[in-house]
Design an enzyme around this catalytic site. Structure first.
Site, mmCIF file in Angstrom:
data_model
loop_
_atom_site.group_PDB
_atom_site.id
_atom_site.type_symbol
_atom_site.label_atom_id
_atom_site.label_comp_id
_atom_site.label_asym_id
_atom_site.label_seq_id
_atom_site.Cartn_x
_atom_site.Cartn_y
_atom_site.Cartn_z
ATOM 1 N N ASP A 38 -28.814 90.694 -25.853
ATOM 2 C CA ASP A 38 -27.642 90.993 -26.642
ATOM 3 C C ASP A 38 -27.011 89.359 -26.718
ATOM 4 O O ASP A 38 -27.383 88.612 -25.697
ATOM 5 C CB ASP A 38 -26.479 91.720 -25.762
ATOM 6 C CG ASP A 38 -25.686 92.205 -26.806
ATOM 7 O OD1 ASP A 38 -25.623 93.503 -27.330
ATOM 8 O OD2 ASP A 38 -24.772 91.500 -27.323
ATOM 9 N N TYR A 162 -23.260 95.724 -46.147
ATOM 10 C CA TYR A 162 -23.685 96.918 -44.832
ATOM 11 C C TYR A 162 -24.880 97.625 -45.450
ATOM 12 O O TYR A 162 -25.818 97.594 -44.789
ATOM 13 C CB TYR A 162 -22.654 97.448 -44.154
ATOM 14 C CG TYR A 162 -23.125 98.198 -42.998
ATOM 15 C CD1 TYR A 162 -23.104 97.725 -41.720
ATOM 16 C CD2 TYR A 162 -23.205 99.582 -43.218
ATOM 17 C CE1 TYR A 162 -23.313 98.405 -40.700
ATOM 18 C CE2 TYR A 162 -23.507 100.267 -42.068
ATOM 19 C CZ TYR A 162 -23.756 99.662 -40.680
ATOM 20 O OH TYR A 162 -24.327 100.383 -39.759
ATOM 21 N N LYS A 166 -28.739 97.648 -44.501
ATOM 22 C CA LYS A 166 -29.444 98.965 -43.749
ATOM 23 C C LYS A 166 -30.415 99.300 -44.975
ATOM 24 O O LYS A 166 -31.418 99.918 -44.305
ATOM 25 C CB LYS A 166 -28.438 99.979 -43.519
ATOM 26 C CG LYS A 166 -27.389 99.333 -42.427
ATOM 27 C CD LYS A 166 -28.089 99.187 -41.118
ATOM 28 C CE LYS A 166 -27.241 98.999 -39.943
ATOM 29 N NZ LYS A 166 -27.866 98.225 -38.902
ATOM 30 N N ILE A 195 -21.065 107.561 -35.264
ATOM 31 C CA ILE A 195 -21.280 107.722 -33.788
ATOM 32 C C ILE A 195 -20.164 106.870 -33.066
ATOM 33 O O ILE A 195 -19.637 106.124 -33.320
ATOM 34 C CB ILE A 195 -22.652 106.929 -33.348
ATOM 35 C CG1 ILE A 195 -23.856 107.358 -34.178
ATOM 36 C CG2 ILE A 195 -23.047 107.194 -31.870
ATOM 37 C CD1 ILE A 195 -24.178 109.023 -34.053
ATOM 38 N N THR A 197 -18.757 104.779 -30.791
ATOM 39 C CA THR A 197 -19.134 103.521 -30.243
ATOM 40 C C THR A 197 -18.043 102.482 -30.352
ATOM 41 O O THR A 197 -17.255 102.615 -31.334
ATOM 42 C CB THR A 197 -20.541 102.725 -30.519
ATOM 43 O OG1 THR A 197 -20.209 102.332 -31.812
ATOM 44 C CG2 THR A 197 -21.617 103.798 -30.721
HETATM 45 N N1 LIG Z 1 -21.840 103.406 -34.471
HETATM 46 C C1 LIG Z 1 -22.127 103.929 -35.594
HETATM 47 O O1 LIG Z 1 -21.532 104.900 -36.125
HETATM 48 C C2 LIG Z 1 -23.426 103.463 -36.206
HETATM 49 C C3 LIG Z 1 -23.914 104.181 -37.251
HETATM 50 C C4 LIG Z 1 -25.218 103.839 -38.090
HETATM 51 C C5 LIG Z 1 -25.739 102.863 -37.613
HETATM 52 N N2 LIG Z 1 -25.164 102.134 -36.674
HETATM 53 C C6 LIG Z 1 -25.815 100.963 -36.197
HETATM 54 O O2 LIG Z 1 -26.149 100.867 -34.562
HETATM 55 C C7 LIG Z 1 -26.485 99.674 -34.161
HETATM 56 C C8 LIG Z 1 -25.663 99.548 -32.773
HETATM 57 O O3 LIG Z 1 -24.353 99.862 -33.491
HETATM 58 P P1 LIG Z 1 -23.045 100.380 -32.231
HETATM 59 O O4 LIG Z 1 -22.553 101.498 -32.690
HETATM 60 O O5 LIG Z 1 -24.031 100.734 -31.057
HETATM 61 O O6 LIG Z 1 -22.477 99.074 -32.128
HETATM 62 P P2 LIG Z 1 -21.632 98.159 -30.738
HETATM 63 O O7 LIG Z 1 -20.806 97.456 -31.496
HETATM 64 O O8 LIG Z 1 -21.557 99.002 -29.855
HETATM 65 O O9 LIG Z 1 -22.996 97.633 -30.393
HETATM 66 C C9 LIG Z 1 -23.683 96.414 -31.186
HETATM 67 C C10 LIG Z 1 -24.267 95.471 -30.218
HETATM 68 O O10 LIG Z 1 -24.893 94.495 -31.188
HETATM 69 C C11 LIG Z 1 -24.597 93.085 -30.380
HETATM 70 N N3 LIG Z 1 -24.834 91.844 -31.648
HETATM 71 C C12 LIG Z 1 -23.951 91.877 -32.756
HETATM 72 N N4 LIG Z 1 -24.381 90.793 -33.221
HETATM 73 C C13 LIG Z 1 -25.474 90.320 -32.498
HETATM 74 C C14 LIG Z 1 -26.455 89.120 -32.675
HETATM 75 N N5 LIG Z 1 -25.911 88.340 -33.826
HETATM 76 N N6 LIG Z 1 -27.221 89.002 -31.859
HETATM 77 C C15 LIG Z 1 -27.570 89.718 -30.791
HETATM 78 N N7 LIG Z 1 -26.529 90.991 -30.691
HETATM 79 C C16 LIG Z 1 -25.677 91.111 -31.329
HETATM 80 C C17 LIG Z 1 -23.233 93.066 -29.938
HETATM 81 O O11 LIG Z 1 -22.857 92.240 -29.035
HETATM 82 C C18 LIG Z 1 -23.115 94.733 -29.363
HETATM 83 O O12 LIG Z 1 -23.482 94.485 -27.864
HETATM 84 C C19 LIG Z 1 -26.060 98.704 -35.419
HETATM 85 O O13 LIG Z 1 -27.221 98.059 -35.966
HETATM 86 C C20 LIG Z 1 -25.282 99.570 -36.216
HETATM 87 O O14 LIG Z 1 -25.172 99.091 -37.553
HETATM 88 C C21 LIG Z 1 -24.077 102.422 -35.889
#
Ligand SMILES: NC(=O)c1ccc[n+]([C@@H]2O[C@H](COP(=O)([O-])OP(=O)(O)OC[C@H]3O[C@@H](n4cnc5c(N)ncnc54)[C@H](O)[C@@H]3O)[C@@H](O)[C@H]2O)c1
Length: 255
Positions: A38, A162, A166, A195, A197
């Site tokens: 991370d 975004y 994606k 989700i 988060t």
């Molecule tokens: N939460 C949702 O509803 C949802 C839905 C669809 C897709 N996603 C995708 O799931 C993935 C995880 O998201 P999440 O909801 O767990 O979010 P989150 O913010 O809890 O976790 C994301 C993590 O990615 C890390 N990160 C961000 N930029 C970075 C970089 N440049 N280099 C290294 N690490 C980096 C952050 O430090 C963080 O720990 C993402 O790709 C997001 O687009 C999330």
């Protein structure tokens, strides 16, 4: 009881939080040794402490996925620690609010904001795949799962960059699946719906009722529900699955 990832070595990006952390924990529970990467090295170290406290084996790596040199070093460190790379979960990502004001339509979005989103959510996935695949070719196979989104399959007003990133992840996944199918590398993506988060937390209380009108199950998912799908896609149980977009969204995409 044997885990479905027993003996495997895994790498998770974005492993300090949310879906990445839950997946790193689930992979370890299923027997994998996990490199947790991370940009927040402290956050990755917390995930590692959780894994190791539960009897797993894990290391933390600080890496920004928008920087190719850091990605190359991340893959090298993970291989140095565990000998190989069987499963890679390319999950690090940001939300539209991280790159610009909320609520912007396409014509209002700045070039800088669009480019930053691409650098992390699309180019970051490409660069991770590139360096992981080099290692997987050397060792004779592996499984990659990329985090796309339902936004990789449908449009979402005021989230152009975004959504474009994606959709790009879905395209990268399909293409790499075809390119490496004969070499034992499977490449799939997971497409989460909404989700719970830290990414979705800001403003959720105000948006919740409106968002839930689009979700047949009428609730947010939890990161552990995405983790289960990812662990399975990484395992031999998904041996005939490649190039797929695996939707986990409480019915959002079906509705
Ligand atoms: N939460 C949702 O509803 C949802 C839905 C669809 C897709 N996603 C995708 O799931 C993935 C995880 O998201 P999440 O909801 O767990 O979010 P989150 O913010 O809890 O976790 C994301 C993590 O990615 C890390 N990160 C961000 N930029 C970075 C970089 N440049 N280099 C290294 N690490 C980096 C952050 O430090 C963080 O720990 C993402 O790709 C997001 O687009 C999330």
């Amino acid at each position: 009881m044997a885990g479905i990832l027993d003996g495997k070595s895994a790498l998770v990006t974005g492993g300090a939080s949310g879906i990445g952390r839950a997946t790193a924990l689930a992979m370890a529970r299923e027997g994998a040794r996990v490199a947790v990467a991370d940009q927040s090295e402290g956050g990755a170290a917390e995930t590692v402490a959780m894994i190791n406290a539960a009897g797993g084996q894990s290391i933390a790596i600080g890496a920004d996925v928008s920087d190719e040199a850091q990605i190359e070093a991340m893959v090298a460190r993970s291989v140095a620690a565990f000998g190989r790379l069987d499963c890679a979960f390319n999950n690090a990502g940001i939300a539209p609010r991280h790159v610009g004001p909320a609520g912007q339509r396409t014509h209002e979005m700045s070039r800088q904001s669009f480019d930053r989103m691409m650098a992390i959510n699309l180019t970051g996935v490409f660069l991770c795949m590139k360096h992981e695949i080099v290692q997987m070719l050397k060792q004779g196979g592996g499984a990659i799962v990329n985090t796309a989104s339902v936004a990789g399959l449908v449009g979402l007003p005021t989230a152009a960059s975004y959504v474009a990133a994606k959709h790009g992840v879905v395209g990268l996944t399909k293409t790499a699946a075809m390119e490496y199918a004969q070499e034992g590398i499977r490449v799939n993506c997971v497409n989460p719906g909404y989700i719970k988060t830290p990414m979705t937390e800001p403003g959720m209380a105000e948006r919740y009722e409106r968002l839930m009108t689009k979700v047949p199950m009428n609730r947010l998912g939890v990161p552990e529900e995405i983790a289960e799908a990812v662990v399975w896609m990484c395992s031999e149980r998904a041996s005939f699955m490649t190039g797929a977009s695996h939707v986990v969204d409480g019915g959002y995409y079906a509705a």
